[in-house]
Structures are given as structure tokens and as C-alpha cells.
Write a protein that holds these residues in place. Structure first.
Motif, PDB file in Angstrom:
ATOM      1  N   LYS A 157     -49.221  62.811   1.384  1.00 55.66           N
ATOM      2  CA  LYS A 157     -49.320  64.173   1.833  1.00 55.66           C
ATOM      3  C   LYS A 157     -50.837  64.602   2.438  1.00 55.66           C
ATOM      4  O   LYS A 157     -50.670  65.260   3.465  1.00 55.66           O
ATOM      5  N   ILE A 158     -51.790  64.239   1.550  1.00 52.96           N
ATOM      6  CA  ILE A 158     -53.173  64.709   2.174  1.00 52.96           C
ATOM      7  C   ILE A 158     -53.575  64.246   3.184  1.00 52.96           C
ATOM      8  O   ILE A 158     -54.437  64.838   4.053  1.00 52.96           O
ATOM      9  N   PHE A 159     -52.831  63.138   3.808  1.00 54.75           N
ATOM     10  CA  PHE A 159     -53.145  62.514   5.427  1.00 54.75           C
ATOM     11  C   PHE A 159     -51.978  63.107   6.170  1.00 54.75           C
ATOM     12  O   PHE A 159     -52.110  62.627   7.411  1.00 54.75           O
ATOM     13  N   THR A 160     -50.969  63.739   5.768  1.00 54.63           N
ATOM     14  CA  THR A 160     -50.017  64.003   6.847  1.00 54.63           C
ATOM     15  C   THR A 160     -49.633  65.607   7.053  1.00 54.63           C
ATOM     16  O   THR A 160     -49.189  66.024   7.989  1.00 54.63           O
ATOM     17  N   GLU A 161     -50.251  66.303   5.885  1.00 54.49           N
ATOM     18  CA  GLU A 161     -49.787  67.818   6.186  1.00 54.49           C
ATOM     19  C   GLU A 161     -50.396  68.538   7.280  1.00 54.49           C
ATOM     20  O   GLU A 161     -50.063  69.683   7.555  1.00 54.49           O
TER      21      GLU A 161
ATOM     22  N   TRP B 241     -50.946  67.369  10.317  1.00 50.31           N
ATOM     23  CA  TRP B 241     -50.595  66.430  11.481  1.00 50.31           C
ATOM     24  C   TRP B 241     -50.665  67.179  12.822  1.00 50.31           C
ATOM     25  O   TRP B 241     -51.240  66.515  13.568  1.00 50.31           O
ATOM     26  N   GLU B 242     -50.024  68.246  12.745  1.00 51.15           N
ATOM     27  CA  GLU B 242     -50.365  68.923  14.122  1.00 51.15           C
ATOM     28  C   GLU B 242     -51.701  69.034  14.853  1.00 51.15           C
ATOM     29  O   GLU B 242     -51.890  68.721  15.958  1.00 51.15           O
ATOM     30  N   ASN B 243     -52.520  69.433  13.850  1.00 50.21           N
ATOM     31  CA  ASN B 243     -54.046  69.681  14.125  1.00 50.21           C
ATOM     32  C   ASN B 243     -54.613  68.281  14.614  1.00 50.21           C
ATOM     33  O   ASN B 243     -55.607  68.298  15.271  1.00 50.21           O
ATOM     34  N   ILE B 244     -54.020  67.206  13.642  1.00 49.43           N
ATOM     35  CA  ILE B 244     -54.646  65.824  13.945  1.00 49.43           C
ATOM     36  C   ILE B 244     -54.497  65.407  15.373  1.00 49.43           C
ATOM     37  O   ILE B 244     -55.390  65.036  16.139  1.00 49.43           O
ATOM     38  N   GLN B 245     -53.178  65.500  15.673  1.00 45.55           N
ATOM     39  CA  GLN B 245     -52.675  65.094  16.947  1.00 45.55           C
ATOM     40  C   GLN B 245     -53.058  65.797  18.240  1.00 45.55           C
ATOM     41  O   GLN B 245     -53.705  65.309  19.148  1.00 45.55           O
TER      42      GLN B 245
ATOM     43  N   PRO C  56     -55.911  71.264   0.827  1.00 51.80           N
ATOM     44  CA  PRO C  56     -55.700  72.635   1.054  1.00 51.80           C
ATOM     45  C   PRO C  56     -56.641  73.421   0.333  1.00 51.80           C
ATOM     46  O   PRO C  56     -57.222  73.133  -0.982  1.00 51.80           O
ATOM     47  N   SER C  57     -57.422  74.411   0.933  1.00 49.83           N
ATOM     48  CA  SER C  57     -58.331  75.443   0.353  1.00 49.83           C
ATOM     49  C   SER C  57     -59.476  74.726  -0.040  1.00 49.83           C
ATOM     50  O   SER C  57     -60.354  75.405  -0.470  1.00 49.83           O
ATOM     51  N   TYR C  58     -59.566  73.589   0.440  1.00 39.96           N
ATOM     52  CA  TYR C  58     -61.031  72.796   0.319  1.00 39.96           C
ATOM     53  C   TYR C  58     -61.499  72.333   1.571  1.00 39.96           C
ATOM     54  O   TYR C  58     -62.629  72.819   1.968  1.00 39.96           O
ATOM     55  N   MET C  59     -60.860  71.469   2.291  1.00 39.43           N
ATOM     56  CA  MET C  59     -61.295  71.195   3.364  1.00 39.43           C
ATOM     57  C   MET C  59     -60.209  70.216   4.338  1.00 39.43           C
ATOM     58  O   MET C  59     -59.396  69.752   3.739  1.00 39.43           O
ATOM     59  N   SER C  60     -60.590  70.322   5.491  1.00 35.81           N
ATOM     60  CA  SER C  60     -59.679  69.623   6.403  1.00 35.81           C
ATOM     61  C   SER C  60     -60.586  68.812   7.376  1.00 35.81           C
ATOM     62  O   SER C  60     -61.507  69.494   8.114  1.00 35.81           O
ATOM     63  N   GLY C  61     -60.257  67.521   7.657  1.00 37.93           N
ATOM     64  CA  GLY C  61     -61.095  66.740   8.415  1.00 37.93           C
ATOM     65  C   GLY C  61     -61.392  67.377   9.925  1.00 37.93           C
ATOM     66  O   GLY C  61     -62.440  67.260  10.385  1.00 37.93           O
ATOM     67  N   THR C  62     -59.973  67.806  10.385  1.00 41.84           N
ATOM     68  CA  THR C  62     -60.367  68.238  11.627  1.00 41.84           C
ATOM     69  C   THR C  62     -61.489  69.408  11.722  1.00 41.84           C
ATOM     70  O   THR C  62     -62.141  69.594  12.751  1.00 41.84           O
TER      71      THR C  62
END
Length: 291
Positions: free
Chosen positions: A19-23, A25-29, A83-89
């Protein structure tokens, strides 16, 4: 203290993921790449951090950033979302550097389309399956954010079946190799070549990127990216991440070619070679398991 609950694999667009790589997903795409972005793409545990450090030094030299910012902040991991830490995007969007260096372990078909539309350069690193499997095994043992490794025998079977985060090794290396035939801005590197002659591979990389470092700069890059130097460097070795248990195994373990011989039994090696022949049909993509 209870052991943290390890994530389970989920099927995601036909690929095993957590899940940490799919949650996110919209922002990644929808991620907006820029024409000068450089995407560092690899299967997990194939030399990602090594190449990230090489590129960072080539573009930005030995600056204060290298002493104060860990590599995962200088080179964001696009699909990572804690969540609450960082997102790569978000990290990538906020990078102050130009070009932006961004890393991914996604198979080519899941990469955000803006990277192709913007004609971005991609540096892909591939490592032979046997050593990659061993490295991944030790990584899953020490990283609480990964599915539990189990014992070596069960991990060996899971790897061959492709039940790994980011899917089968075979599909990953083959998919990116085929993509290179239609998308020429991919520089496909081999971990074994880099171990054999780092300077030569850095020259090829510079030629692909249109860089011409001085002899002195090149020496600095080669020195700063030697395995033992990076293993000791807190800004490169991931020792600042709490979910990685270095008492079990360091993030940078050996950095060798051929360590698989210390893990594979004779029977496993035969079984693996047979299976490998079935899955690796493209004669133009060849790996070395020793150098």
C-alpha cells in the motif's frame, strides 16, 4: 515490544505491490515531469542508491547538501507514500535542484506518462537475478516496511514466482529493455559493469547526459561513490530511517558480484537456471553472475 506488522502484498494492475506504493496513485499518475528531469529506474536492490549518488555528485558536486541532506531527500522516491510523513510526489515537486533527480522502482508500464511526453532522460540499472534476489532477501529481513522475508528457501521460491514488491524481476528488466528499443532516451546500465570499472561506466553515463566533467571532478565522483565510502556515509546509507533494522542487516551489505554462491544450494541453482531459461528469451539482454 511487539514486532511491527509487516505489509501484505496486493495485486495492483497485475503487479504485486504494497500500500505505501499505491495509496498515492492518483498523484503519481498525474505527476508533472519537466523536460530536464532525470528518472533513475531500477528493480529494487539493483544499485539505485549508488547511481543516485553518482548523478547527484555529477550535477551538483560535493556541496553542503551532501553533508546535511540524506540521499532520499536529494533524490525523492516517486511512488513512496508514508501518510503524515512524506510522499515522493510532493518531495519531487518541492525539489530546489535543476535537473531534478527522481527515483522509481516501477515497471515501465506504470511510470507516469508525463515522463514520456516530456521526453525525459531515464537511467535504468539492472543487476543479475541471483545477486538481486540475495540482496532483496536481506533487505526484506531488515526493513519493517517490506513484507517479511521468511526463510531463504521460501524467499527463493517467491522470487522465482514474481511474488515480490514491484513484480517479477524478469518482467521488470525485460520490459525496460524493450522500452529502450522504442524510446531512445533510456541509458541501460548493468550493476556488474559498474563494479568491474566504475570510471568507464561513469564516462558512458556522462556521454548519455551530455556532461563533460574534468578529471578532478570525475575522481571526486568515483571516490565519493565507492561502496565502502557510501556504506560509512550516513547521508547515503539509510541509517537515519527508523524502520530499517541495521542490527539484522545493513542497508548496504556487500555490494559484490557473485555473493549468490554463498546462498544458493546446488539444487536451487539448477532449478533457478532452468526456470531462468524459460523466462529470459531475449538473446540481446545478457547478464553476468560473476565477473
Amino acid at each position: 515490544m511487539d514486532a511491527p506488522i509487516r505489509p501484505e502484498l496486493v495485486d495492483f494492475h497485475g503487479i504485486s505491490m504494497t500500500k505505501i506504493f499505491t495509496e498515492n496513485w492518483e498523484n503519481i499518475q498525474n505527476f508533472q515531469a519537466r523536460p530536464d528531469d532525470i528518472l533513475i529506474a531500477t528493480y529494487a536492490k539493483a544499485g539505485t542508491t549508488w547511481v543516485s549518488q553518482i548523478l547527484d555528485l555529477l550535477y551538483f558536486g560535493q556541496t553542503e547538501r551532501h553533508k546535511t541532506l540524506p540521499i532520499y531527500e536529494r533524490v525523492p522516491f516517486l511512488e513512496l507514500h508514508i501518510p503524515s510523513y512524506m510522499s515522493g510526489t510532493e518531495q519531487a515537486d518541492n525539489l530546489p535542484t535543476s535537473p531534478r533527480l527522481i527515483k522509481t522502482h516501477l515497471p515501465y508500464q506504470l511510470v507516469p506518462k508525463s515522463f514520456w511526453e516530456q521526453n525525459c532522460r531515464v537511467v535504468y540499472v539492472a543487476r543479475n537475478a541471483k545477486d538481486n534476489m540475495v540482496s532483496y532477501y536481506h533487505f526484506n529481513r531488515m526493513n519493517q516496511g517490506q513484507p517479511a522475508a521468511g526463510d531463504w528457501n521460501s524467499f527463493f521460491q517467491k522470487f522465482m514466482e514474481g511474488k515480490m514488491v514491484f513484480g517479477p524481476w524478469y518482467d521488470h528488466v525485460n520490459g525496460w529493455w524493450k522500452k529502450k528499443q522504442t524510446y531512445p532516451k533510456i541509458h541501460y546500465m548493468f550493476y556488474e559493469d559498474m563494479i568491474e570499472d566504475t570510471g568507464r561506466e561513469i564516462d558512458k553515463l556522462c556521454s548519455f547526459l551530455g556532461l563533460s566533467p574534468s578529471a578532478e571532478e570525475k575522481r571526486m565522483v568515483v571516490g565519493g561513490t565507492q561502496f565502502d565510502n557510501m556504506k560509512k556515509n550516513e547521508m547515503a546509507n539509510y541509517s537515519t530511517i527508523p524502520m530499517m533494522d541495521f542490527k539484522i542487516s545493513p542497508f548496504m551489505r556487500k555490494g559484490k558480484v557473485g555473493d549468490w554462491k554463498n546462498h544458493f544450494t546446488v539444487a536451487q541453482n539448477e532449478e533457478f537456471d532452468e526456470d531462468y531459461k524459460q523466462k529470459m528469451k531475449d538473446p540481446t539482454l545478457q547478464f553476468r553472475t560473476t565477473i
